[in-house]
Write a protein that holds these residues in place. Structure first.
Motif, short mmCIF file in Angstrom:
data_model
loop_
_atom_site.label_atom_id
_atom_site.label_comp_id
_atom_site.label_asym_id
_atom_site.label_seq_id
_atom_site.Cartn_x
_atom_site.Cartn_y
_atom_site.Cartn_z
N LYS A 248 0.84 -1.20 0.00
CA LYS A 248 0.00 0.00 0.00
C LYS A 248 0.87 1.26 0.00
O LYS A 248 0.56 2.24 -0.71
CB LYS A 248 -0.92 0.00 1.22
N ALA A 249 1.95 1.24 0.76
CA ALA A 249 2.86 2.40 0.80
C ALA A 249 3.45 2.65 -0.58
O ALA A 249 3.55 3.80 -1.04
CB ALA A 249 3.96 2.16 1.82
N VAL A 250 3.84 1.59 -1.25
CA VAL A 250 4.38 1.70 -2.60
C VAL A 250 3.33 2.27 -3.55
O VAL A 250 3.62 3.13 -4.39
CB VAL A 250 4.87 0.31 -3.07
N GLU A 251 2.12 1.78 -3.42
CA GLU A 251 1.03 2.28 -4.27
C GLU A 251 0.81 3.78 -4.08
O GLU A 251 0.66 4.53 -5.05
CB GLU A 251 -0.26 1.53 -3.94
N LEU A 252 0.81 4.23 -2.83
CA LEU A 252 0.61 5.65 -2.54
C LEU A 252 1.75 6.50 -3.08
O LEU A 252 1.53 7.58 -3.63
CB LEU A 252 0.47 5.86 -1.03
N PHE A 253 2.97 6.00 -2.95
CA PHE A 253 4.11 6.75 -3.45
C PHE A 253 4.11 6.77 -4.98
O PHE A 253 4.45 7.78 -5.60
CB PHE A 253 5.42 6.17 -2.93
N ASP A 254 3.72 5.67 -5.57
CA ASP A 254 3.66 5.60 -7.03
C ASP A 254 2.67 6.62 -7.57
O ASP A 254 2.89 7.26 -8.60
CB ASP A 254 3.27 4.19 -7.45
#
Length: 383
Positions: A248-254
């Motif tokens: 989820k953190a990766v998704e938000l940063f992406d």
């Protein structure tokens, strides 16, 4: 008193949406991903989905990504796994003097196990040259490890050039990308990198979860035993809640990478500008590369004021900063990175690392500069 948190290179707060994404796997969907019943299959589905999303973010195949307990384990696993796998061909390892201690201490251990390690120097900006790496390599070199972005001064290293050289020589190349995952776009299917280490808590994910990219056909021997998880490369029950949070953190940063990068760059510039205006340019020195650097890290020396004294005064005034690596910030020793850069004792012994994040704003930069101005004036007997 509200704390101005300027230590995001050490860790970031967990994003509320990341917490929300993790909650179901601590309550209803708590199954073991290795179990064959429906609860286990549900956890396995979540695990595979998270792996796919993170792999997509870094431009790799899902089968090339294994989960670890964080960046330190990932670095250790990469070095020990590759060194053992390559021992029949040689016993020489090349790294740099400015690596994170997760790499340096692992190399010290490898030296005690019979491997030889060459530590390549860096220039005054903390950057290693390809020529120095090339000159360090020997016929029996089996592994090169160079970090992507330095965690103390933010300097970026020429990993693509080093990787191309390593690949031409058939040498396994490992990169610690813990600090750069959030800010430097990665397409590992195109980069000449065999092993790359990551951690979730540097980009608003949970602590205690990381990953190791192992390129297909890379020689690697597992360092743990007791299970067949993670393609038998890292046994142990997977931490599904943390892995879901990582994804989820990766998704938000992406989704918001450009905005995050622009914001921290603007905050960095604002703090420097305010310090110049209040203290004068001659009162402090910037450490690290002026251009080839991470946007969220600012390392400043305040000659005449020790690191310990400045940090203590900042903390009392409500500003959280650091002396360098989060793993050694409790130590009073001068940073090994700054020493390797050849900085004077006064400059190295007065350095502070500020690192910025999504929760900071320009008013905080102004307030931080005001506090530093007051502290510097008092300590330098100007008021």
């Amino acid at each position: 008193m509200d704390t101005i948190y300027l230590d995001h290179a050490a860790t970031t707060p967990v994003h509320p949406e990341v917490v929300e994404a993790m909650l179901p796997y601590w309550t209803g969907s708590f199954g073991n991903a290795s179990s064959t019943h429906s609860a286990g299959r549900g956890a396995k589905l979540a695990l595979n989905d998270a792996r796919d999303r993170i792999a997509s973010f870094i431009g790799s195949s899902s089968s090339e990504l294994i989960f670890t307990s964080g960046g330190t384990e990932s670095d250790n696993l990469a070095l020990f796994g590759a060194a053992e796998a390559g021992r029949s061909r040689g016993s020489h390892i090349v790294t740099t003097r400015v690596e994170h201690h997760a790499v340096l201490h692992a190399c010290e251990r490898l030296s005690r196990l019979g491997f030889e390690v060459t530590y390549v120097p860096v220039d005054e900006y903390g950057q290693v040259s390809l020529v120095d790496v090339q000159e360090a390599v020997r016929p029996d070199t089996i592994l090169i490890s160079v970090m992507h972005g330095n965690n103390e001064v933010g300097t970026l290293q020429p990993i693509e050039e080093i990787g191309c050289f390593a690949r031409d020589r058939g040498i396994v190349f490992h990169v610690d990308a813990v600090q750069t995952l959030a800010y430097e776009p990665l397409r590992l299917s195109e980069l000449p990198v065999d092993l790359m280490s990551f951690s979730a808590h540097k980009l608003y994910g949970p602590k205690g979860i990381g990953a190791l990219y192992i390129a297909r056909n890379t020689r690697f021997i597992p360092q743990g035993y007791g299970g067949s998880q993670e393609r038998k490369r890292r046994p142990g029950t997977e931490n599904v809640p943390a892995i879901a949070g990582f994804a989820k953190a990766v998704e938000l940063f992406d989704r918001n990478r450009y905005e995050y990068r622009e914001k921290v760059e603007r905050l960095r510039s604002k703090l420097v500008h305010e310090l110049e205006r209040r203290l004068g340019k001659e009162a402090f020195l910037l450490n690290g590369h002026p251009c080839e650097r991470l946007p969220h890290i600012l390392n400043i020396s305040f000659p005449g004021i020790s690191t310990e004294t400045m940090l203590m005064n900042l903390d009392l005034a409500g500003v959280a900063a650091a002396s360098g690596s989060a793993c050694t910030s409790g130590s009073l020793e001068v940073s090994h990175v700054l020493r390797a850069m050849g900085l004077s004792e006064e400059r190295a012994g007065s350095a502070i690392r500020f690192s910025f994040g999504a929760g900071n704003d320009e008013d905080q930069m102004i307030r931080t500069a005001e506090i530093i101005e007051t502290v510097a004036a008092r300590l330098r007997n100007k008021i």
